[in-house]
Design an enzyme around this catalytic site. Structure first.
Site, PDB file in Angstrom:
ATOM      1  CB  ALA A  11     -13.566  -4.647   9.258  1.00 19.32           C
ATOM      2  CD  GLU A  30     -19.898 -11.185   2.339  1.00 18.51           C
ATOM      3  OE1 GLU A  30     -19.870 -10.876   1.133  1.00 18.51           O
ATOM      4  OE2 GLU A  30     -19.449 -10.446   3.246  1.00 18.51           O
ATOM      5  CD  GLN A  31     -23.204  -7.424  -1.135  1.00 20.01           C
ATOM      6  OE1 GLN A  31     -24.055  -7.296  -2.011  1.00 20.01           O
ATOM      7  NE2 GLN A  31     -22.446  -6.431  -0.722  1.00 20.01           N
ATOM      8  NE  ARG A 104      -7.332  -6.908   0.466  1.00 16.99           N
ATOM      9  CZ  ARG A 104      -7.321  -5.941   1.393  1.00 16.99           C
ATOM     10  NH1 ARG A 104      -8.134  -6.015   2.434  1.00 16.99           N
ATOM     11  NH2 ARG A 104      -6.504  -4.925   1.273  1.00 16.99           N
ATOM     12  CE1 TYR A 209       2.567  -7.177  -0.484  1.00 20.74           C
ATOM     13  CE2 TYR A 209       3.056  -4.913  -1.088  1.00 20.74           C
ATOM     14  CZ  TYR A 209       2.146  -5.897  -0.762  1.00 20.74           C
ATOM     15  OH  TYR A 209       0.803  -5.588  -0.723  1.00 20.74           O
ATOM     16  CG  ASP A 287     -12.149   0.318   3.499  1.00 17.82           C
ATOM     17  OD1 ASP A 287     -11.324   1.019   4.110  1.00 17.82           O
ATOM     18  OD2 ASP A 287     -11.824  -0.486   2.606  1.00 17.82           O
TER      19      ASP A 287
END
Length: 401
Positions: A11, A30-31, A104, A209, A287
């Site tokens: 996102a 970003e952690q 991903r 897939y 999310d």
């Protein structure tokens, strides 16, 4: 104008890529020290693929993505075909973009490369956000402070930003999802074809897939459980446990399991879509705003939609009007997410209650009723579903190469 995004997952980096060259500075906090996400394959449906193709990402998708030819629903015990949804060229013509599957991590890498250079600051764990009339200040665990005109919470299901705007009590979901990856040359040829196969049991399912340009097969299984499980992709699962949970299933399922070297396990928790998406200078996306259970694979796609809609609002705003931009974004997205979640839950209930022979009709009816408004949705024109005639090419904010 400067936007500070908490979280550099899909996102967050999609928002940064969409805002590149727009005049809006985007900083992602970003952690972790390593921003590549864990997890297996994902499904990038036309509603998310279309705006990303407009950003000029088609050549990258062609290299690592797989264009699915169909989604085949199979009987759990013997693999009998229950229902098949044609994709391929038919989907591309109907919705203006392919239906891709990919890793991903591959999608994340592509989006990160399309974002402004050095926009990600690693090792920044945000603990608090201070908001006033003209700015936001984000405080980090190491004492650093980062200021911006607005803050965006894109920090996932465990979002610290969401907790600042909403109270929630997540409940155990009673299910665990397993995911794994297998080299395509380790499985029978038909299991590596560009199709999604879904074996549907009464209370569980297994699907597979191809990803990575067809060189790898991704599989996942959703299994009921009464035991608490870690809500994290870093937890390892036991292949033997999954094999026992699928005892008596189609031999193809067990062929896939026997070829896996390692699988991840994630205990699901039920979290509802947040009632409050934004304040004057803070907003949620992905999310962090609408945690999505892994049914119908719309979690990633809705997050991409969020980023495209939010980018369009921010592109047209100023430090003085950013609050109005966030409010407009929240109105558009909360309506869309509610509609998608309601439809998914209704379809899921119908499938769980149906006998196997009834599922063919339910799946066909659901596909006809929802495909146009889910896959045909265009986040750059949220009031329209004109996917079939949309052009995929240059975009006014396409990243420079």
């Amino acid at each position: 104008m400067r936007i500070v995004v908490v979280g550099a997952g899909i996102a967050g980096v999609t928002l940064a890529a969409a805002l590149r060259d727009s005049g809006v500075e985007t900083v992602l906090l970003e952690q972790t020290q390593e921003v590549t996400p864990v997890g297996g394959g994902l499904q990038l449906a036309p509603n998310a693929a279309r705006p990303l193709l407009r950003l000029g990402l088609g050549p990258d998708f062609a290299e690592v993505g797989v264009r699915l030819e169909s989604r085949d629903m199979l009987h759990w015990a013997d693999g009998t075909l229950v229902h098949s949804i044609p994709m391929g060229a038919e989907f591309e013509k109907r919705f203006g973009a392919p239906f891709y599957t990919m890793l991903r991590s591959d999608l994340h890498s592509i989006l990160l490369a399309a974002a402004p250079p050095d926009c990600v600051r690693r090792g920044h764990y945000v603990t608090d956000v201070l908001e006033n009339s003209d700015a936001v200040t984000l405080r980090c665990a190491d004492g650093q402070e980062v200021r911006g005109d607005a803050a965006i919470g894109a920090d996932g299901v465990h979002s610290i930003i969401r907790s600042l705007l909403n109270e929630e009590r997540p409940r155990p979901g009673g299910r665990v999802i397993y995911r794994g990856l297998i080299r395509s040359d380790r499985v029978p040829e038909h299991l590596a074809e560009p199709r999604m196969r879904v074996w549907m049991g009464p209370d569980r399912y297994f699907s597979c897939y191809p990803v990575s340009g067809g060189t790898t097969v991704s599989f996942n299984a959703l299994i009921p459980t009464g035991e608490p499980r870690p809500d994290s992709w870093t937890a390892a699962g036991r292949i033997d446990d999954l094999g026992r949970a699928l005892h008596g299933w189609d031999p193809d399922v067990h062929t896939l399991l026997s070829s896996a070297k390692w699988i991840g396990a994630w205990g699901l928790q039920e979290r509802t879509t947040v009632p409050v998406w934004h304040s004057e200078r803070i907003a949620l996306m992905g999310d962090a705003a609408h945690p999505t259970l892994p049914y119908f694979a719309q979690g990633t796609n809705l997050a991409v939609e969020d980023a495209i809609v939010l980018a369009d609002q921010l592109r047209r705003s100023t430090p003085l009007t950013v609050g109005q931009a966030l409010a407009e974004y929240a109105t558009v997205r909360s309506r869309r997410v509610k509609e998608v979640h309601t439809t998914i839950c209704a379809s899921l209930r119908a499938l769980e209650q149906a006998e196997t022979e009834e599922r063919r009709v339910i799946l066909a009816d659901s596909e006809m009723a929802t495909a146009d408004w889910i896959y045909g949705y265009d986040p750059e024109h949220p009031g329209e579903t004109t996917a079939a005639s949309s052009s995929i090419g240059n975009h006014p904010n396409r990243p420079r190469t």
